[in-house]
Design a protein around this motif. Structure first.
Motif, PDB file in Angstrom:
ATOM      1  N   GLN A 163       0.829  -1.447  -0.056  1.00 60.78           N
ATOM      2  CA  GLN A 163      -0.017  -0.072  -0.002  1.00 60.78           C
ATOM      3  C   GLN A 163       1.063   1.248   0.142  1.00 60.78           C
ATOM      4  O   GLN A 163       0.540   2.394  -0.303  1.00 60.78           O
ATOM      5  N   VAL A 164       2.090   0.931   0.244  1.00 59.64           N
ATOM      6  CA  VAL A 164       2.954   2.287   0.476  1.00 59.64           C
ATOM      7  C   VAL A 164       4.290   2.138  -0.670  1.00 59.64           C
ATOM      8  O   VAL A 164       4.847   1.203  -0.723  1.00 59.64           O
ATOM      9  N   ARG A 165       4.472   3.198  -1.194  1.00 67.67           N
ATOM     10  CA  ARG A 165       5.714   3.366  -2.078  1.00 67.67           C
ATOM     11  C   ARG A 165       6.419   4.570  -2.157  1.00 67.67           C
ATOM     12  O   ARG A 165       5.674   5.495  -2.210  1.00 67.67           O
ATOM     13  N   THR A 166       7.549   4.266  -2.333  1.00 64.55           N
ATOM     14  CA  THR A 166       8.474   5.717  -2.641  1.00 64.55           C
ATOM     15  C   THR A 166       8.008   6.165  -3.750  1.00 64.55           C
ATOM     16  O   THR A 166       7.595   5.587  -4.846  1.00 64.55           O
ATOM     17  N   GLY A 167       7.854   7.394  -3.790  1.00 64.06           N
ATOM     18  CA  GLY A 167       7.495   8.241  -5.021  1.00 64.06           C
ATOM     19  C   GLY A 167       5.900   8.598  -5.010  1.00 64.06           C
ATOM     20  O   GLY A 167       5.605   9.386  -5.946  1.00 64.06           O
ATOM     21  N   MET A 168       5.205   7.850  -4.069  1.00 64.48           N
ATOM     22  CA  MET A 168       3.832   8.230  -4.187  1.00 64.48           C
ATOM     23  C   MET A 168       3.485   9.771  -3.476  1.00 64.48           C
ATOM     24  O   MET A 168       4.531  10.128  -2.749  1.00 64.48           O
ATOM     25  N   GLU A 169       2.449  10.303  -4.065  1.00 65.71           N
ATOM     26  CA  GLU A 169       2.185  11.864  -3.809  1.00 65.71           C
ATOM     27  C   GLU A 169       1.393  11.700  -2.232  1.00 65.71           C
ATOM     28  O   GLU A 169       0.605  10.717  -2.206  1.00 65.71           O
ATOM     29  N   VAL A 170       1.606  12.534  -1.522  1.00 62.44           N
ATOM     30  CA  VAL A 170       1.021  12.814  -0.078  1.00 62.44           C
ATOM     31  C   VAL A 170       0.797  14.170   0.061  1.00 62.44           C
ATOM     32  O   VAL A 170       1.249  15.079  -0.412  1.00 62.44           O
ATOM     33  N   ARG A 171      -0.106  14.154   1.174  1.00 63.06           N
ATOM     34  CA  ARG A 171      -0.341  15.779   1.596  1.00 63.06           C
ATOM     35  C   ARG A 171      -0.481  15.625   3.074  1.00 63.06           C
ATOM     36  O   ARG A 171      -0.760  14.723   3.655  1.00 63.06           O
ATOM     37  N   LEU A 172      -0.355  16.950   3.600  1.00 65.02           N
ATOM     38  CA  LEU A 172      -0.209  17.154   4.949  1.00 65.02           C
ATOM     39  C   LEU A 172      -1.522  16.865   5.694  1.00 65.02           C
ATOM     40  O   LEU A 172      -2.448  17.284   4.910  1.00 65.02           O
ATOM     41  N   THR A 173      -1.678  16.343   6.908  1.00 67.96           N
ATOM     42  CA  THR A 173      -2.984  16.301   7.350  1.00 67.96           C
ATOM     43  C   THR A 173      -2.769  16.510   8.957  1.00 67.96           C
ATOM     44  O   THR A 173      -1.698  16.266   9.463  1.00 67.96           O
ATOM     45  N   THR A 174      -3.825  16.666   9.762  1.00 63.03           N
ATOM     46  CA  THR A 174      -3.527  16.830  11.398  1.00 63.03           C
ATOM     47  C   THR A 174      -4.196  15.742  11.662  1.00 63.03           C
ATOM     48  O   THR A 174      -5.377  15.002  11.304  1.00 63.03           O
ATOM     49  N   VAL A 175      -3.793  15.218  12.954  1.00 65.93           N
ATOM     50  CA  VAL A 175      -4.175  14.068  13.823  1.00 65.93           C
ATOM     51  C   VAL A 175      -4.261  14.626  15.208  1.00 65.93           C
ATOM     52  O   VAL A 175      -3.431  15.342  15.823  1.00 65.93           O
ATOM     53  N   THR A 188      -6.702  14.586  24.230  1.00 70.62           N
ATOM     54  CA  THR A 188      -7.375  15.806  24.862  1.00 70.62           C
ATOM     55  C   THR A 188      -7.253  15.778  26.373  1.00 70.62           C
ATOM     56  O   THR A 188      -7.300  14.543  27.047  1.00 70.62           O
ATOM     57  N   ASP A 189      -6.975  16.780  27.216  1.00 68.16           N
ATOM     58  CA  ASP A 189      -6.814  16.715  28.354  1.00 68.16           C
ATOM     59  C   ASP A 189      -8.172  17.001  29.222  1.00 68.16           C
ATOM     60  O   ASP A 189      -9.197  17.088  28.579  1.00 68.16           O
ATOM     61  N   GLY A 190      -8.026  17.081  30.408  1.00 68.38           N
ATOM     62  CA  GLY A 190      -9.283  17.100  31.439  1.00 68.38           C
ATOM     63  C   GLY A 190     -10.018  18.343  31.047  1.00 68.38           C
ATOM     64  O   GLY A 190     -11.373  18.351  31.578  1.00 68.38           O
ATOM     65  N   ALA A 191      -9.370  19.515  30.740  1.00 70.24           N
ATOM     66  CA  ALA A 191     -10.113  20.785  30.220  1.00 70.24           C
ATOM     67  C   ALA A 191     -10.768  20.722  28.915  1.00 70.24           C
ATOM     68  O   ALA A 191     -11.191  21.590  28.608  1.00 70.24           O
ATOM     69  N   GLY A 192     -10.635  19.933  28.348  1.00 69.32           N
ATOM     70  CA  GLY A 192     -11.074  19.715  26.913  1.00 69.32           C
ATOM     71  C   GLY A 192     -10.200  20.266  25.799  1.00 69.32           C
ATOM     72  O   GLY A 192     -10.606  20.496  24.704  1.00 69.32           O
ATOM     73  N   VAL A 193      -8.839  20.315  26.179  1.00 70.79           N
ATOM     74  CA  VAL A 193      -8.074  21.145  25.011  1.00 70.79           C
ATOM     75  C   VAL A 193      -7.457  19.942  24.328  1.00 70.79           C
ATOM     76  O   VAL A 193      -6.780  18.946  25.061  1.00 70.79           O
ATOM     77  N   GLU A 194      -7.429  19.824  23.152  1.00 70.46           N
ATOM     78  CA  GLU A 194      -6.945  18.936  22.139  1.00 70.46           C
ATOM     79  C   GLU A 194      -5.552  19.190  21.584  1.00 70.46           C
ATOM     80  O   GLU A 194      -5.467  20.336  21.307  1.00 70.46           O
ATOM     81  N   ALA A 195      -4.813  18.290  21.802  1.00 67.29           N
ATOM     82  CA  ALA A 195      -3.297  18.332  21.318  1.00 67.29           C
ATOM     83  C   ALA A 195      -3.394  17.836  19.868  1.00 67.29           C
ATOM     84  O   ALA A 195      -3.871  16.712  19.837  1.00 67.29           O
ATOM     85  N   VAL A 196      -2.936  18.471  18.866  1.00 68.45           N
ATOM     86  CA  VAL A 196      -2.907  18.431  17.430  1.00 68.45           C
ATOM     87  C   VAL A 196      -1.576  17.983  16.861  1.00 68.45           C
ATOM     88  O   VAL A 196      -0.777  18.882  16.843  1.00 68.45           O
ATOM     89  N   GLY A 197      -1.543  16.906  16.213  1.00 68.46           N
ATOM     90  CA  GLY A 197      -0.089  16.693  15.584  1.00 68.46           C
ATOM     91  C   GLY A 197      -0.192  16.754  14.015  1.00 68.46           C
ATOM     92  O   GLY A 197      -1.358  16.833  13.637  1.00 68.46           O
ATOM     93  N   TYR A 198       0.780  16.506  13.195  1.00 65.31           N
ATOM     94  CA  TYR A 198       0.716  16.240  11.951  1.00 65.31           C
ATOM     95  C   TYR A 198       0.855  15.172  11.168  1.00 65.31           C
ATOM     96  O   TYR A 198       1.836  14.167  12.087  1.00 65.31           O
ATOM     97  N   GLY A 199       0.482  14.463  10.004  1.00 61.87           N
ATOM     98  CA  GLY A 199       1.187  13.439   9.545  1.00 61.87           C
ATOM     99  C   GLY A 199       0.874  13.643   7.840  1.00 61.87           C
ATOM    100  O   GLY A 199       0.399  14.691   7.577  1.00 61.87           O
ATOM    101  N   PHE A 200       1.256  12.451   7.023  1.00 62.79           N
ATOM    102  CA  PHE A 200       0.820  12.751   5.696  1.00 62.79           C
ATOM    103  C   PHE A 200       0.132  11.563   5.326  1.00 62.79           C
ATOM    104  O   PHE A 200       0.263  10.533   5.804  1.00 62.79           O
ATOM    105  N   GLU A 201      -0.845  11.774   4.411  1.00 65.35           N
ATOM    106  CA  GLU A 201      -1.679  10.912   3.754  1.00 65.35           C
ATOM    107  C   GLU A 201      -1.700  10.875   2.294  1.00 65.35           C
ATOM    108  O   GLU A 201      -1.168  11.870   1.769  1.00 65.35           O
ATOM    109  N   PRO A 202      -1.849   9.604   1.652  1.00 61.46           N
ATOM    110  CA  PRO A 202      -1.979   9.651   0.271  1.00 61.46           C
ATOM    111  C   PRO A 202      -2.691  10.780  -0.167  1.00 61.46           C
ATOM    112  O   PRO A 202      -4.009  11.195   0.069  1.00 61.46           O
ATOM    113  N   ALA A 203      -2.307  11.350  -1.501  1.00 64.75           N
ATOM    114  CA  ALA A 203      -3.131  12.538  -2.062  1.00 64.75           C
ATOM    115  C   ALA A 203      -4.109  11.909  -2.907  1.00 64.75           C
ATOM    116  O   ALA A 203      -4.026  10.965  -3.609  1.00 64.75           O
TER     117      ALA A 203
END
Length: 130
Positions: free
Chosen positions: A99-111, A115-130
């Protein structure tokens, strides 16, 4: 809606989430972390640049063993985003060499990272197939 905070300083959360880098004004080298001097040429002046959201998968590894609490397998990737090398996980794809190959086009996405006890969500990033 709960407050959201980026996991890293160089992730900009907006209607169009993206990464920003510090670019050396002398040689053009880019760094995601704060620098006092350029590791390439020693200059001390930088400006911020937006990194393209789309890129090409340069290399990857499927991680099958990790520390406690980290779900495996996952795909650790290196992506070329318009000439800037970015490290991140490949998400929304099966961690399978078929399912994964070098050369494939990807795009940034957030993940969501959690979430902490006050409801604040920590958000990171990753890449997904474009």
């Amino acid at each position: 809606m709960a407050d959201r905070v980026p996991l890293v300083d160089y992730l900009v959360l907006s209607d169009d989430p993206h990464l920003v880098a510090h670019e050396c004004e002398r040689c053009g080298a880019r760094f995601f972390d704060r620098r006092n001097a350029c590791a390439s040429c020693g200059a001390t002046n930088f400006h911020q640049v937006d990194i393209p959201r789309k890129g090409t998968l340069l290399t990857y590894t499927i991680v099958s063993t990790a520390g406690p609490g980290i779900q495996v397998p996952f795909v650790a990737a290196v992506v070329d985003c318009g000439g800037t090398t970015v490290r991140g996980n490949l998400v929304n794809v099966q961690p399978d060499p078929g399912q994964v190959r070098t050369g494939m086009e990807v795009r940034l996405t957030t993940v969501s990272v959690g979430t902490d006890g006050a409801g604040v969500e920590a958000v990171g990033y990753g890449f997904e197939p474009a």
